[in-house]
Motif scaffolding. Structure first.
Motif, PDB file in Angstrom:
ATOM      1  N   TYR A 185      43.852  30.773  46.200  1.00  0.00           N
ATOM      2  CA  TYR A 185      42.463  31.211  45.728  1.00  0.00           C
ATOM      3  C   TYR A 185      41.528  30.284  44.702  1.00  0.00           C
ATOM      4  O   TYR A 185      40.489  30.403  44.341  1.00  0.00           O
ATOM      5  N   CYS A 186      42.125  29.173  44.366  1.00  0.00           N
ATOM      6  CA  CYS A 186      41.316  28.211  43.229  1.00  0.00           C
ATOM      7  C   CYS A 186      40.829  27.065  43.868  1.00  0.00           C
ATOM      8  O   CYS A 186      41.357  26.116  44.611  1.00  0.00           O
ATOM      9  N   GLN A 240      41.357  24.063  28.015  1.00  0.00           N
ATOM     10  CA  GLN A 240      41.690  24.550  29.306  1.00  0.00           C
ATOM     11  C   GLN A 240      42.007  23.359  30.415  1.00  0.00           C
ATOM     12  O   GLN A 240      40.882  22.474  30.320  1.00  0.00           O
ATOM     13  N   ARG A 242      48.301  33.087  32.655  1.00  0.00           N
ATOM     14  CA  ARG A 242      48.253  34.276  33.391  1.00  0.00           C
ATOM     15  C   ARG A 242      49.521  34.288  34.490  1.00  0.00           C
ATOM     16  O   ARG A 242      49.632  33.170  35.038  1.00  0.00           O
ATOM     17  N   GLU A 283      49.037  36.231  37.008  1.00  0.00           N
ATOM     18  CA  GLU A 283      48.388  36.456  38.048  1.00  0.00           C
ATOM     19  C   GLU A 283      48.717  37.671  39.014  1.00  0.00           C
ATOM     20  O   GLU A 283      47.799  38.509  39.467  1.00  0.00           O
ATOM     21  N   MET A 301      44.561  38.435  38.057  1.00  0.00           N
ATOM     22  CA  MET A 301      43.522  38.647  38.866  1.00  0.00           C
ATOM     23  C   MET A 301      43.419  40.031  39.323  1.00  0.00           C
ATOM     24  O   MET A 301      44.469  40.701  39.873  1.00  0.00           O
ATOM     25  N   PRO A 320      38.312  39.722  37.903  1.00  0.00           N
ATOM     26  CA  PRO A 320      38.278  39.970  39.357  1.00  0.00           C
ATOM     27  C   PRO A 320      38.458  38.659  39.968  1.00  0.00           C
ATOM     28  O   PRO A 320      38.147  37.577  39.734  1.00  0.00           O
ATOM     29  N   PHE A 321      39.404  38.728  41.281  1.00  0.00           N
ATOM     30  CA  PHE A 321      39.216  37.685  42.103  1.00  0.00           C
ATOM     31  C   PHE A 321      37.969  37.506  42.842  1.00  0.00           C
ATOM     32  O   PHE A 321      37.539  38.380  43.128  1.00  0.00           O
ATOM     33  N   ILE A 322      37.563  36.267  42.920  1.00  0.00           N
ATOM     34  CA  ILE A 322      36.311  35.920  43.739  1.00  0.00           C
ATOM     35  C   ILE A 322      36.611  34.807  44.648  1.00  0.00           C
ATOM     36  O   ILE A 322      37.034  33.903  44.343  1.00  0.00           O
ATOM     37  N   LEU A 335      36.253  27.215  39.492  1.00  0.00           N
ATOM     38  CA  LEU A 335      37.394  28.111  39.997  1.00  0.00           C
ATOM     39  C   LEU A 335      36.912  28.865  41.102  1.00  0.00           C
ATOM     40  O   LEU A 335      37.750  29.233  42.214  1.00  0.00           O
ATOM     41  N   TYR A 336      35.589  29.320  41.096  1.00  0.00           N
ATOM     42  CA  TYR A 336      35.155  30.202  42.033  1.00  0.00           C
ATOM     43  C   TYR A 336      33.920  30.135  42.134  1.00  0.00           C
ATOM     44  O   TYR A 336      33.272  29.437  41.165  1.00  0.00           O
TER      45      TYR A 336
HETATM   46  N1  5AD Z   1      38.437  34.230  41.284  1.00  0.00           N
HETATM   47  C1  5AD Z   1      38.841  34.782  40.204  1.00  0.00           C
HETATM   48  N2  5AD Z   1      39.608  33.975  39.037  1.00  0.00           N
HETATM   49  C2  5AD Z   1      40.018  32.609  39.483  1.00  0.00           C
HETATM   50  N3  5AD Z   1      41.058  32.096  38.729  1.00  0.00           N
HETATM   51  C3  5AD Z   1      41.130  30.823  39.357  1.00  0.00           C
HETATM   52  N4  5AD Z   1      40.737  30.913  40.547  1.00  0.00           N
HETATM   53  C4  5AD Z   1      39.952  32.188  40.686  1.00  0.00           C
HETATM   54  C5  5AD Z   1      38.781  32.643  41.562  1.00  0.00           C
HETATM   55  N5  5AD Z   1      39.003  32.378  42.790  1.00  0.00           N
HETATM   56  C6  5AD Z   1      41.559  32.457  37.344  1.00  0.00           C
HETATM   57  C7  5AD Z   1      42.954  32.455  37.425  1.00  0.00           C
HETATM   58  C8  5AD Z   1      43.561  31.480  36.397  1.00  0.00           C
HETATM   59  C9  5AD Z   1      42.310  31.279  35.458  1.00  0.00           C
HETATM   60  C10 5AD Z   1      42.098  30.045  34.815  1.00  0.00           C
HETATM   61  O1  5AD Z   1      41.067  31.526  36.584  1.00  0.00           O
HETATM   62  O2  5AD Z   1      43.553  33.686  36.910  1.00  0.00           O
HETATM   63  O3  5AD Z   1      44.790  31.907  35.545  1.00  0.00           O
END
Ligand code: 5AD
Ligand code: FES
Length: 330
Positions: free
Chosen positions: A52-53, A90, A143, A145, A183, A213-215, A289-290
């Protein structure tokens, strides 16, 4: 709250009553003051390949950076100058920052500034955590996750579910105030799984809980996945506030990135922390990250003004203390 009650609350359309109750519990147990944690994203190097990252090792489109200890110190000074009482350092996981250098930096910051320090740099050995604690770090964020072992294995193919939870135990044992989180809206994640996440977060008796939220990130294998929603994320936040009462819970950057006004809404349904970015502006675009992450072009002073305005417009105040854990065991 039982698992069934949580599942029910996560599934209802009209969440106004839930949000109102979370706001009431927040006011009662942590008050109106919002704690500001200045965030320094000191390295985007990462040894892991989370699907996801954007910082995943396999993403060759990222210009990798690692701030020198002098640069990090200067950023900490800037945060201190802006009046922040705590800092979050971080990086990606296994970012290869030598522990010895990190410890020297922590001692230097603690020697010159009256500021609490939170680390967020992933899984390490128990010995390394102990050294970082001894050098002056106060808190650590890690986290988990998702609490679904199967989903975890899909999302974090080169991590171990058990080792991550082991790290959370070690962090506690060596004396850190500990934060974890999840997330929301991950592909394959069900409301039942989120209910389990919430119950585990409660059981861990955390000092801090970070959720977002996951993005979906176009630079990752999950580029075609559907992103999470702010609404579901806020329900998770509100339930956690009601259940944990006095945990520190931030209105996260991801909440503000997925929807304009997301952080403001979070502050109105349980959140009591904001994490203004103090990373030097030239590095910010490389810490994605997103997609559509907010504040990429802003200077530390811009975020400070923006955040102060946000807090004021909500009729809240900015905390004047370091915002240590409110749990009795600390
Ligand atoms: N969308 C949302 N949160 C994200 N993180 C990493 N990638 C994404 C993404 N695509 C969050 C994870 C991580 C934090 C530093 O950023 O939960 O623990
Ligand atoms: Fe960075 Fe609003 S917090 S500009």
């Amino acid at each position: 709250m039982t698992r069934d009650e949580i599942i029910h609350l996560l599934s209802i359309d009209e969440a106004a009553a839930l949000f109102g109750e979370a706001d009431r519990v927040r006011r009662l147990h942590v008050g109106d003051a919002v704690h500001l944690r200045g965030l320094i994203e000191f390295s985007n190097a990462c040894g892991r390949d989370c699907t996801y990252c954007g910082l995943r090792r396999s993403n060759g489109n990222v210009q990798r950076y690692r701030m020198s200890t002098d640069e990090i110190f200067d950023a900490a000074k800037a945060a201190d100058g802006l009046g922040y009482k705590s800092l979050v350092l971080q990086s990606g996981e296994n970012c290869q920052y030598p522990i010895k250098d990190m410890c020297a930096l922590l001692r230097r910051i603690k020697g010159e500034m009256d500021i609490a320090i939170t680390l967020s740099m992933g899984e390490k050995t128990r010995e390394e955590y102990a050294l970082l604690k001894q050098a002056g770090a106060d808190r650590y964020l890690l986290r988990f996750e998702t609490s679904s072992e199967e989903l975890f294995a899909q999302l974090k193919p080169d991590s171990s579910f058990k080792e991550r939870f082991q790290c959370l135990t070690w962090l506690r044992e060596v004396g850190f105030q500990v934060g974890s989180g999840i997330m929301v809206g991950l592909p394959g994640q069900t409301v039942e799984m989120i209910a389990d996440d919430i119950l585990i977060l409660e059981k861990l008796d955390l000092d801090m809980i970070g959720i977002g939220p996951f993005i979906a990130n176009p630079e990752t294998p999950l580029k075609n996945a559907v992103s999470g929603t702010l609404d579901l994320t806020l329900k998770v936040l509100a339930i956690l506030r009601i259940m944990t009462k006095n945990a520190h819970i931030p209105a996260t950057t991801a909440m503000g990135s997925i929807e304009k006004g997301g952080r403001e809404r979070a502050l109105k349904c349980g959140a009591n922390v904001l994490m203004p970015n103090v990373t030097p502006t030239k590095y910010r675009e490389h810490y994605q990250l997103y997609p559509n992450k907010i504040c990429i072009k802003d200077q530390p002073g811009d975020c400070s003004l923006c955040i102060a305005g946000m807090v004021r417009s909500l009729g809240r105040t900015i905390a004047t203390d370091a915002g240590h854990s409110l749990k009795v065991n600390i």
